[in-house]
Scaffold this motif. Structure first.
Motif, PDB file in Angstrom:
ATOM      1  N   UNK A  72     -25.039 -68.031   9.423  1.00  0.00           N
ATOM      2  CA  UNK A  72     -24.378 -69.341   9.985  1.00  0.00           C
ATOM      3  C   UNK A  72     -22.954 -69.279  10.250  1.00  0.00           C
ATOM      4  N   UNK A  73     -22.390 -69.651  11.086  1.00  0.00           N
ATOM      5  CA  UNK A  73     -20.948 -69.859  11.639  1.00  0.00           C
ATOM      6  C   UNK A  73     -20.501 -70.961  11.981  1.00  0.00           C
ATOM      7  N   UNK A  74     -19.568 -71.853  11.423  1.00  0.00           N
ATOM      8  CA  UNK A  74     -19.089 -72.894  12.037  1.00  0.00           C
ATOM      9  C   UNK A  74     -17.832 -72.796  12.711  1.00  0.00           C
ATOM     10  N   UNK A  75     -17.358 -73.298  13.740  1.00  0.00           N
ATOM     11  CA  UNK A  75     -16.058 -73.217  14.486  1.00  0.00           C
ATOM     12  C   UNK A  75     -16.084 -74.330  15.461  1.00  0.00           C
ATOM     13  N   UNK A  76     -14.955 -74.400  16.367  1.00  0.00           N
ATOM     14  CA  UNK A  76     -14.542 -75.177  17.068  1.00  0.00           C
ATOM     15  C   UNK A  76     -15.855 -75.828  18.256  1.00  0.00           C
ATOM     16  N   UNK A  77     -16.618 -74.614  18.658  1.00  0.00           N
ATOM     17  CA  UNK A  77     -17.716 -74.944  19.531  1.00  0.00           C
ATOM     18  C   UNK A  77     -19.112 -75.500  18.772  1.00  0.00           C
ATOM     19  N   UNK A  78     -18.892 -75.653  17.391  1.00  0.00           N
ATOM     20  CA  UNK A  78     -19.910 -76.090  16.594  1.00  0.00           C
ATOM     21  C   UNK A  78     -20.514 -75.123  15.676  1.00  0.00           C
ATOM     22  N   UNK A  79     -22.115 -75.413  15.262  1.00  0.00           N
ATOM     23  CA  UNK A  79     -22.571 -74.379  14.098  1.00  0.00           C
ATOM     24  C   UNK A  79     -23.552 -73.627  14.883  1.00  0.00           C
ATOM     25  N   UNK A  80     -23.366 -72.344  14.672  1.00  0.00           N
ATOM     26  CA  UNK A  80     -24.012 -71.256  15.217  1.00  0.00           C
ATOM     27  C   UNK A  80     -25.012 -70.809  14.133  1.00  0.00           C
ATOM     28  N   UNK A  81     -26.318 -70.343  14.729  1.00  0.00           N
ATOM     29  CA  UNK A  81     -27.241 -69.993  13.901  1.00  0.00           C
ATOM     30  C   UNK A  81     -28.093 -68.942  14.352  1.00  0.00           C
ATOM     31  N   UNK A  82     -28.303 -67.911  13.720  1.00  0.00           N
ATOM     32  CA  UNK A  82     -29.086 -66.812  14.372  1.00  0.00           C
ATOM     33  C   UNK A  82     -30.473 -66.641  13.646  1.00  0.00           C
ATOM     34  N   UNK A  83     -31.401 -66.364  14.290  1.00  0.00           N
ATOM     35  CA  UNK A  83     -32.788 -66.529  13.673  1.00  0.00           C
ATOM     36  C   UNK A  83     -33.447 -65.034  13.313  1.00  0.00           C
ATOM     37  N   UNK A  84     -33.861 -64.652  12.205  1.00  0.00           N
ATOM     38  CA  UNK A  84     -34.155 -63.741  11.738  1.00  0.00           C
ATOM     39  C   UNK A  84     -35.532 -63.178  11.879  1.00  0.00           C
ATOM     40  N   UNK A  85     -36.092 -63.262  13.330  1.00  0.00           N
ATOM     41  CA  UNK A  85     -37.400 -63.037  13.734  1.00  0.00           C
ATOM     42  C   UNK A  85     -37.350 -61.706  14.340  1.00  0.00           C
ATOM     43  N   UNK A 117     -28.533 -69.747  18.226  1.00  0.00           N
ATOM     44  CA  UNK A 117     -28.277 -71.232  18.733  1.00  0.00           C
ATOM     45  C   UNK A 117     -27.043 -71.721  18.569  1.00  0.00           C
ATOM     46  N   UNK A 118     -26.544 -72.511  19.279  1.00  0.00           N
ATOM     47  CA  UNK A 118     -25.280 -73.293  18.922  1.00  0.00           C
ATOM     48  C   UNK A 118     -25.827 -74.891  18.996  1.00  0.00           C
ATOM     49  N   UNK A 119     -25.308 -75.493  17.703  1.00  0.00           N
ATOM     50  CA  UNK A 119     -25.517 -76.972  17.564  1.00  0.00           C
ATOM     51  C   UNK A 119     -24.128 -77.623  17.956  1.00  0.00           C
ATOM     52  N   UNK A 120     -24.163 -78.452  18.990  1.00  0.00           N
ATOM     53  CA  UNK A 120     -22.812 -79.198  19.252  1.00  0.00           C
ATOM     54  C   UNK A 120     -22.330 -80.372  18.265  1.00  0.00           C
ATOM     55  N   UNK A 121     -21.271 -80.944  18.580  1.00  0.00           N
ATOM     56  CA  UNK A 121     -20.831 -81.942  17.748  1.00  0.00           C
ATOM     57  C   UNK A 121     -21.807 -83.280  17.736  1.00  0.00           C
ATOM     58  N   UNK A 122     -22.394 -83.305  18.878  1.00  0.00           N
ATOM     59  CA  UNK A 122     -23.491 -84.415  18.865  1.00  0.00           C
ATOM     60  C   UNK A 122     -24.825 -84.137  18.326  1.00  0.00           C
ATOM     61  N   UNK A 123     -25.016 -83.039  17.921  1.00  0.00           N
ATOM     62  CA  UNK A 123     -26.181 -82.484  17.304  1.00  0.00           C
ATOM     63  C   UNK A 123     -27.210 -82.074  18.255  1.00  0.00           C
ATOM     64  N   UNK A 124     -26.793 -81.633  19.238  1.00  0.00           N
ATOM     65  CA  UNK A 124     -27.689 -81.158  20.355  1.00  0.00           C
ATOM     66  C   UNK A 124     -27.835 -79.593  20.245  1.00  0.00           C
ATOM     67  N   UNK A 125     -29.032 -79.069  20.180  1.00  0.00           N
ATOM     68  CA  UNK A 125     -29.400 -77.628  20.084  1.00  0.00           C
ATOM     69  C   UNK A 125     -29.247 -76.818  21.671  1.00  0.00           C
ATOM     70  N   UNK A 126     -28.416 -75.872  21.540  1.00  0.00           N
ATOM     71  CA  UNK A 126     -28.284 -74.984  22.774  1.00  0.00           C
ATOM     72  C   UNK A 126     -28.834 -73.638  22.641  1.00  0.00           C
ATOM     73  N   UNK A 127     -29.670 -73.089  23.148  1.00  0.00           N
ATOM     74  CA  UNK A 127     -30.019 -71.565  23.289  1.00  0.00           C
ATOM     75  C   UNK A 127     -29.040 -70.725  23.971  1.00  0.00           C
ATOM     76  N   UNK A 128     -28.192 -70.188  23.101  1.00  0.00           N
ATOM     77  CA  UNK A 128     -27.078 -69.211  23.886  1.00  0.00           C
ATOM     78  C   UNK A 128     -27.842 -67.898  24.179  1.00  0.00           C
ATOM     79  N   UNK A 129     -28.437 -67.347  23.433  1.00  0.00           N
ATOM     80  CA  UNK A 129     -29.253 -66.078  23.613  1.00  0.00           C
ATOM     81  C   UNK A 129     -30.531 -66.112  23.206  1.00  0.00           C
ATOM     82  N   UNK A 130     -31.317 -65.587  23.944  1.00  0.00           N
ATOM     83  CA  UNK A 130     -32.947 -65.405  23.786  1.00  0.00           C
ATOM     84  C   UNK A 130     -33.307 -63.980  23.789  1.00  0.00           C
ATOM     85  N   UNK A 131     -34.418 -63.665  23.408  1.00  0.00           N
ATOM     86  CA  UNK A 131     -35.232 -62.535  23.283  1.00  0.00           C
ATOM     87  C   UNK A 131     -34.426 -61.310  22.360  1.00  0.00           C
TER      88      UNK A 131
END
Length: 298
Positions: free
Chosen positions: A220-233, A240-254
């Motif tokens: 995990x990482x928290x910064x001004x852009x929100x909460x960053x989450x990497x998936x260990x799959x 993923x990035x979760x913004x201040x409104x709680x919306x999830x954004x997929x920044x990188x996939x595959x």
């Protein structure tokens, strides 16, 4: 005639089996080699290749980068890669070195195996801070060093006091808790990999879920852009990035088993992609657009 039909049936069955095997192998090969995809506006590039099981990243003031190589059985190490790309092994003989954070005068690191210490390296000297069991994530706020254990049912969230040297158990009985970070609002967050949840440490002891529905969340990482989450799959993992409104954004996939994400000090990010033995550089939309404008068109 029956003999001929039987032989033809066997050939068809073998052909069908071979086709199924080929399709399965092709599918797994596609998952392995399909290129990482970035969200609109973001740019991703390979910064360093051939970094076996890259896990944690720690950029240095001189432009170099420390990388933990999460190999087991005493084959793990911590590597320094200079701004020019030169590589020097700083520590070796480690087992699954995973978490790594900056501390006063050096850096602390964990080893994700049983009865392994959380240690600190200063001026080339390594000393033990405290013992843990399968410690993965670390977070340092200057007064305390937080550590979390990746175990099944008996993991702990620990807090080490830099001044007194006292170790406190904040939570026990945790399962597959891997990463932790603190956000600007003061909340300390940690992941539950198997349940796909992120919880916030609370004074009441009943840690609320702040994000759920994830696939194997780890660093995990928290910064001004929100909460960053990497998936260990292993396949088709996401950043993923979760913004201040709680919306999830997929920044990188595959991605393949992404690990730590850290700021690069230039407005972008570095991501360890342990499944492909490399470190990626992620450039945000404004910077990516600026760089594109500077590139002469053919």
């Amino acid at each position: 005639m029956m003999h001929v039909l039987r032989k033809r049936g066997v050939r068809l069955a073998l052909a069908a089996t071979a086709g199924l095997v080929a399709s399965t192998l092709g599918f797994f090969a596609w998952q392995t080699f399909y290129p990482v995809q970035a969200a609109d506006g973001w740019e991703v590039q390979v910064l360093h290749n051939s970094v076996a099981r890259a896990a944690s990243l720690l950029p240095q003031a001189d432009g170099s980068l420390l990388v933990s190589r999460e190999l087991n059985g005493g084959k793990g190490s911590i590597l320094r890669i200079s701004a020019e790309g030169d590589r020097v092994v700083l520590l070796e003989g480690l087992s699954k070195p995973d978490g790594m954070v900056a501390v006063d005068g050096g850096w602390a690191f964990s080893q994700e195996v049983g009865a392994a210490p959380v240690s600190v390296s200063r001026s080339g000297q390594v000393s033990t801070l405290f013992q843990g069991n399968n410690v993965q994530g670390l977070y340092n706020d200057g007064e305390h060093l937080y550590a979390i254990e990746d175990r099944k049912g008996d993991g702990r969230l620990l807090r080490y006091n830099w001044r007194s040297g006292q170790l406190e158990v904040l939570r026990a009985g945790l399962t597959e808790t891997e990463g932790l970070t603190r956000c600007n609002d003061g909340r300390l967050l940690y992941t539950e990999k198997s349940t796909g949840k992120i919880r916030a440490l609370s004074a009441e002891g009943n840690d609320p879920v702040v994000v759920e529905g994830l696939r194997n969340p780890t660093f995990l990482l928290c910064d001004a852009r929100g909460l960053w989450i990497s998936e260990d799959s292993t396949h088709r993992a996401r950043l993923l990035r979760v913004d201040g409104a709680g919306v999830q954004h997929v920044v990188l996939s595959y991605l393949k088993a992404p690990q730590a994400i850290v700021p690069d000090g230039k407005g972008g990010y570095l991501l360890a992609e342990g499944g492909r033995d490399r470190v990626l550089r992620l450039t945000p939309p404004v910077q990516a657009a600026t760089l594109a404008q500077r590139v002469p068109q053919a």
